[in-house]
Every structure is written in C-alpha cells, then in structure tokens.
Design an enzyme around this catalytic site. Structure first.
Site, PDB file in Angstrom:
ATOM      1  N   LYS A 171      29.847  37.698  41.440  1.00  0.00           N
ATOM      2  CA  LYS A 171      30.267  36.349  41.077  1.00  0.00           C
ATOM      3  C   LYS A 171      29.255  35.740  40.105  1.00  0.00           C
ATOM      4  CE  LYS A 171      33.852  35.737  43.955  1.00  0.00           C
ATOM      5  NZ  LYS A 171      35.212  35.360  43.502  1.00  0.00           N
ATOM      6  N   ASP A 198      33.207  38.496  38.233  1.00  0.00           N
ATOM      7  CA  ASP A 198      34.240  37.478  38.422  1.00  0.00           C
ATOM      8  C   ASP A 198      33.651  36.125  38.065  1.00  0.00           C
ATOM      9  OD1 ASP A 198      36.337  35.880  39.157  1.00  0.00           O
ATOM     10  OD2 ASP A 198      36.329  36.441  41.279  1.00  0.00           O
ATOM     11  N   GLU A 226      36.811  39.469  35.531  1.00  0.00           N
ATOM     12  CA  GLU A 226      37.900  38.741  36.178  1.00  0.00           C
ATOM     13  C   GLU A 226      37.876  37.258  35.821  1.00  0.00           C
ATOM     14  OE1 GLU A 226      39.635  38.131  40.751  1.00  0.00           O
ATOM     15  OE2 GLU A 226      37.958  39.470  40.343  1.00  0.00           O
ATOM     16  N   ASP A 251      43.256  36.321  37.565  1.00  0.00           N
ATOM     17  CA  ASP A 251      43.353  36.022  38.996  1.00  0.00           C
ATOM     18  C   ASP A 251      43.969  34.646  39.187  1.00  0.00           C
ATOM     19  OD1 ASP A 251      43.116  35.547  41.697  1.00  0.00           O
ATOM     20  OD2 ASP A 251      40.947  35.751  41.774  1.00  0.00           O
ATOM     21  N   LYS A 275      47.229  37.933  45.366  1.00  0.00           N
ATOM     22  CA  LYS A 275      46.832  37.503  46.698  1.00  0.00           C
ATOM     23  C   LYS A 275      48.049  36.939  47.426  1.00  0.00           C
ATOM     24  CE  LYS A 275      41.988  36.242  45.720  1.00  0.00           C
ATOM     25  NZ  LYS A 275      41.856  36.342  44.266  1.00  0.00           N
TER      26      LYS A 275
END
Length: 361
Positions: A171, A198, A226, A251, A275
């Site tokens: 992250k 991400d 991402e 995402d 998701k």
C-alpha cells in the site's frame, strides 16, 4: 451426515439474522484512504425450517463501501428479509430479486446472497465453491503491507516471506516516497518474490505516470499497479495505462459488469479487482468476471478487512473464475482472532483451502 436434497417445507428460508463482532487487528491497516485498528465482522445467517444455517458476510466501511453494521442490519431486517423469507434457496429468481430489493447497500445484498447460497449448499450436501463450478478447493493469496516508511515496509515484507507468502502487495500513499519504499522491499526480499502496489486512488494521473516510470527505471519489477488515480477518473486511468509499461489494475473504478465494460471500452487496463462487497453478490461478480474475460482483461478477486466467512465466499468465486491466479484474499490474516470454524476456509501461509461438503447443519 450429509444432507441429500431435502424436500418440501424443510427447505424454506424461515429467517435472516445479523451478528456483529469487533475483532482487533494484528497491526494497523493503513492505506491512502483510511487507518483501521480493528475490524467489524458482520455475518448474516439464513436459516431454514429444518434448522440448517447458511452464512454470508457484509464488509462495512463508511469510506469504502458506504455501509455500517447498523445499515446492514436494517437492510437485512427490512427489504432483504421481505424478499428471501418463505422461499427456497434454490429458487432461480432469488439472486435477481435480492439484487433489486433495495438501492445501493451492495455489501448487505452480497451477504444475504452468500448466506442463501451457503444454505443451499448445506441442503444439498455440497459446498458453495462446488455450486459455482470450481474444480479445486485450493488457491493462493497475496499478503498486503500497510503503507509505512521504507524500513518498516522492508521489515514487514521479510516477515511475510518467512511466513510463506510469495506475492506481496504494498500500500502506498501520496505522502510516501513510494519508489524508495518499493526499492527497499525488493532489496530485502530478492528477485523471487512478486511485488504489487496499490495506490488506492492516491495520485493525479501525471504523478502516477512519473512515479511508475521511476519504478520501472529502478528495476523493481512490479507485477502491476492497482488503482493509481481517482475511481471516477477513467480518462486519467486510461492515460496512465497507456503511458507506462507496468500493467495497471482497476479496483475502486469497478463494481459491476457495466463498470468492467466501461473500463474495457475507455481504457487499456490489464486487470480488474472484483469484490463481492462492491458487486453486490456472487451473481453480479460472476457477470463482471465474464465481461472481463470477454474483453481480455484479467481478473483478481479481492476482499476488504473481512473474517473467514467473507473470505470463504470470495475464495469460492476466485476458484471458479480464475483458479490459476494469486488472488488478494488475505483479510482473515489481519485478525488477532480469525474466527475460524470447520465451515470456513483454512489458511496456511499463502494457501487457502476451501471447506469440503458440509454435514448436517
């Protein structure tokens, strides 16, 4: 003893129930969007007339899903119960009726659809992953590193590799020196570990291009980047994907099959992260995966800070739509108490082993 196709009124769903548990995290979960020190695990149970129970989970976060334990409870007690109670889990119209029972509330809808699917599995002596058409109960996940300093990232990365993870997702925030952090991680873990990053919408398009190109020059060998830009900035996402060599994955820009189609038509992203909590359930996520495949876009199934009930459902989907991929399903690894049961997946290093066919519940 496994149950074999119960007949008649015994199969009817008699009620839905919500159970909320707060579980501490092993370490703070830090992204460009939020910090969490605990997770609210919101489980929905669907019960039939014979006392069998199916379970689904709603991922809740005001900043991510826009839902809370209270909103899920209200949705389940009201319109979702109105649609589900009195019907059989194998009613083919039920997923669509759940989907249109109320506007938004995707995580609540997903939890109910997953609970109904799990109840159907209990009634038929199968498992949800089998109902979805998966051939193997085993798949792999990456391990996420919270946004942190380069030294802290490297230490966490080494620890996760020692635990048996071969793919790490890092992250990053706008305030971080992302290039330094990723270089430090690569130096610490060597070339045999796959790295993903991400940004969770952290950068402007021009920043994203500059930073990703700098990482490419540094030779850190990223598998993908991402969501580098804001979710609603499809022109920016398209510009980044066209300007860099590293694959880009969407995402937050993707929730439904329609979003995947828009991504395919307006950008050149290589992958999408699907998701259940975003899509609204198994059926909607399957449709989104199908659209991605039709357009040559890779699929990774991801999760939120979820417990094993949510991860089990998402892993079942992942095993069905992309069994060969290393997915993004490490949510339960963050929990101090993972709340595992014989009805949920088992976790061993980077391997997720889905449960076998259930017995009489």
């Amino acid at each position: 003893m496994a149950v074999s196709h119960p007949a008649g009124a015994d199969r009817t769903i008699t009620g839905l129930r919500v159970e909320v548990t707060s579980v501490a995290l092993k370490a703070p979960f830090v992204t460009s969007v939020r910090r969490a020190d605990a997770a609210q695990i919101v489980v929905v149970e669907a019960r039939d007339a014979a006392g069998r129970v199916g379970m689904g989970e709603a991922a809740v976060s005001w900043r991510v899903t826009g839902e809370s334990a209270e909103s899920v409870t209200a949705a389940v007690a009201g319109p979702l119960s109105d649609v589900v109670v009195g019907r059989a889990p194998d009613d083919r119209a039920l997923p669509e009726d759940i989907a249109v029972a109320l506007w938004g509330n995707a995580s609540a809808r997903s939890a109910v659809e997953c609970a109904v699917a799990d109840l159907r599995a209990a009634q038929t002596g199968s498992a949800v992953w089998q109902l979805l058409g998966a051939r193997s109960p085993s798949l792999r996940t990456d391990r996420t590193l919270s946004a942190a300093s380069p030294r802290e990232l490297a230490e966490a990365a080494v620890g996760h590799c020692e635990e048996g993870f071969g793919v790490l997702k890092i992250k990053v925030r706008a305030s971080d020196d992302a290039v330094a952090g990723v270089r430090e991680v690569r130096a610490a873990v060597g070339d045999g570990v796959r790295l993903r990053i991400d940004a969770n919408q952290a950068w402007r398009p021009d920043e994203a291009v500059r930073i990703i190109r700098e990482m490419e020059r540094a030779g850190v060998d990223l598998e993908f980047v991402e969501q580098p830009v804001a979710a609603d900035d499809l022109p920016g996402l398209a510009a980044v994907a066209a300007a860099v060599e590293t694959p880009v994955m969407a995402d937050e820009s993707v929730r439904t099959a329609a979003d995947v189609r828009a991504i395919a038509e307006r950008t050149s992203v290589s992958l999408v992260n699907l998701k259940l909590a975003k899509a609204g359930g198994l059926t909607a996520a399957e449709r989104a995966a199908e659209v991605a495949r039709d357009h040559g876009i890779g699929v990774i199934v991801g999760c939120m800070l979820e417990g094993p009930v949510g991860i089990t459902a998402a892993a079942g989907l992942a095993a069905a739509v992309a069994p060969e991929v290393v997915h993004d399903l490490d949510g339960a690894h963050w929990l101090v108490d993972p709340l595992l049961t014989d009805r949920t997946a088992a976790f061993s290093a980077d391997t997720i082993l889905l449960p076998s066919a259930p017995g009489d519940r």
